[in-house]
Design a protein around this motif. Sequence first.
Motif, PDB file in Angstrom:
ATOM      1  N   LEU A  18       0.907  -1.154  -0.136  1.00 20.23           N
ATOM      2  CA  LEU A  18       0.077   0.130  -0.075  1.00 20.23           C
ATOM      3  C   LEU A  18       0.806   1.431   0.005  1.00 20.23           C
ATOM      4  CD1 LEU A  18      -2.540  -0.934   2.796  1.00 20.23           C
ATOM      5  CD2 LEU A  18      -2.994  -0.842   0.242  1.00 20.23           C
ATOM      6  N   TYR A  19       0.506   2.330  -0.889  1.00 25.54           N
ATOM      7  CA  TYR A  19       1.162   3.529  -0.684  1.00 25.54           C
ATOM      8  C   TYR A  19       0.287   4.601  -1.089  1.00 25.54           C
ATOM      9  CZ  TYR A  19       4.048   7.470  -2.873  1.00 25.54           C
ATOM     10  OH  TYR A  19       4.794   8.444  -2.981  1.00 25.54           O
ATOM     11  N   GLN A  20       0.582   5.631   0.028  1.00 22.96           N
ATOM     12  CA  GLN A  20      -0.262   6.950  -0.436  1.00 22.96           C
ATOM     13  C   GLN A  20       0.910   8.167  -0.218  1.00 22.96           C
ATOM     14  OE1 GLN A  20      -3.368   8.149   2.753  1.00 22.96           O
ATOM     15  NE2 GLN A  20      -4.621   8.319   0.803  1.00 22.96           N
ATOM     16  N   ASP A  21       0.771   9.495  -0.998  1.00 20.96           N
ATOM     17  CA  ASP A  21       1.230  10.604  -0.593  1.00 20.96           C
ATOM     18  C   ASP A  21       0.397  11.760  -0.342  1.00 20.96           C
ATOM     19  OD1 ASP A  21       0.681  11.241  -3.183  1.00 20.96           O
ATOM     20  OD2 ASP A  21       2.503  10.500  -4.180  1.00 20.96           O
ATOM     21  N   THR A  22       1.108  12.813  -0.297  1.00 23.72           N
ATOM     22  CA  THR A  22       0.188  14.066   0.058  1.00 23.72           C
ATOM     23  C   THR A  22      -0.900  14.166  -1.192  1.00 23.72           C
ATOM     24  OG1 THR A  22       2.216  15.063   0.937  1.00 23.72           O
ATOM     25  CG2 THR A  22       0.264  16.299   0.458  1.00 23.72           C
ATOM     26  N   HIS A  23      -0.600  13.999  -2.373  1.00 19.96           N
ATOM     27  CA  HIS A  23      -1.383  14.367  -3.617  1.00 19.96           C
ATOM     28  C   HIS A  23      -2.492  13.381  -3.427  1.00 19.96           C
ATOM     29  CE1 HIS A  23       1.604  17.411  -4.828  1.00 19.96           C
ATOM     30  NE2 HIS A  23       2.459  16.515  -4.903  1.00 19.96           N
ATOM     31  N   LYS A  24      -2.110  12.211  -3.357  1.00 15.92           N
ATOM     32  CA  LYS A  24      -3.167  10.805  -3.284  1.00 15.92           C
ATOM     33  C   LYS A  24      -4.100  10.964  -2.116  1.00 15.92           C
ATOM     34  CE  LYS A  24      -0.274   8.093  -6.179  1.00 15.92           C
ATOM     35  NZ  LYS A  24       0.476   9.187  -6.365  1.00 15.92           N
ATOM     36  N   SER A  25      -3.702  11.351  -0.920  1.00 18.18           N
ATOM     37  CA  SER A  25      -4.417  11.627   0.165  1.00 18.18           C
ATOM     38  C   SER A  25      -5.634  12.777   0.066  1.00 18.18           C
ATOM     39  CB  SER A  25      -3.598  12.251   1.320  1.00 18.18           C
ATOM     40  OG  SER A  25      -4.379  12.397   2.448  1.00 18.18           O
ATOM     41  N   LYS A  26      -5.041  13.748  -0.685  1.00 20.99           N
ATOM     42  CA  LYS A  26      -6.101  14.973  -1.035  1.00 20.99           C
ATOM     43  C   LYS A  26      -7.234  14.461  -1.959  1.00 20.99           C
ATOM     44  CE  LYS A  26      -2.798  18.723  -0.274  1.00 20.99           C
ATOM     45  NZ  LYS A  26      -2.164  19.812  -0.963  1.00 20.99           N
TER      46      LYS A  26
END
Length: 214
Positions: A62-70
């Motif tokens: 699993l991966y998430q970053d700032t842009h994907k969180s938004k």
Amino acid sequence: MKFEIVPILLLVSSLTACVSIPDTETILKNMYNVPSSGTSQFDGTKYIRLSNMRCNSIMFELYQDTHKSKKGIVLLKAGSDTITNIGEGESLLIKLDGKTYSFKSNDALTEHETILVEHGVSMPFSHKTYVVPETFVRAVASSKVFLAKMYLLNNSFIEGKCSIITLQEAREQSKEVSKNLDLEITQEHVDTSNKVAAINGFREFVKMMDSTSW
């Protein structure tokens, strides 16, 4: 096709023949459901990752970053612990407490990589990436029964139970796999294996999402 016994369970049985249960738990913790996080020096983007989640022959990341969180999305890598090719179309199916979800990857080809874990152990990871809603990841984390199935390009499939298994399930499913290994599956083995079940990786990832200040 029956669910084959989680390879982790057989690893637990082998390790406990050499080291104590606490030592075995430490080894497994460093091998499976491995969290990581960081910040890009380039633009300050934060990211979180949960790697080496395993459901029998199926593996997840699993991966998430700032842009994907938004955007409320998470990248889910899913594939096999062998060198193979993932099927086309809706190749990933996940069942949560009896409800089935299907996902299609935007990847045309299967990616192949080698994962290095603790103690010099490595394993192949053939996978595609699926974009899933953050709400789905939370649904996985809150489920009781989590099953996964992947279609391969050779018209076969692999599947596994990613949630907690019972001693009876473990013994029934391990008969063929461990018949030549002279290993007895005990409740202690099952309890240790369940601590690194893939569902616990999803739960850890949810905690990471909730504790990260994006």
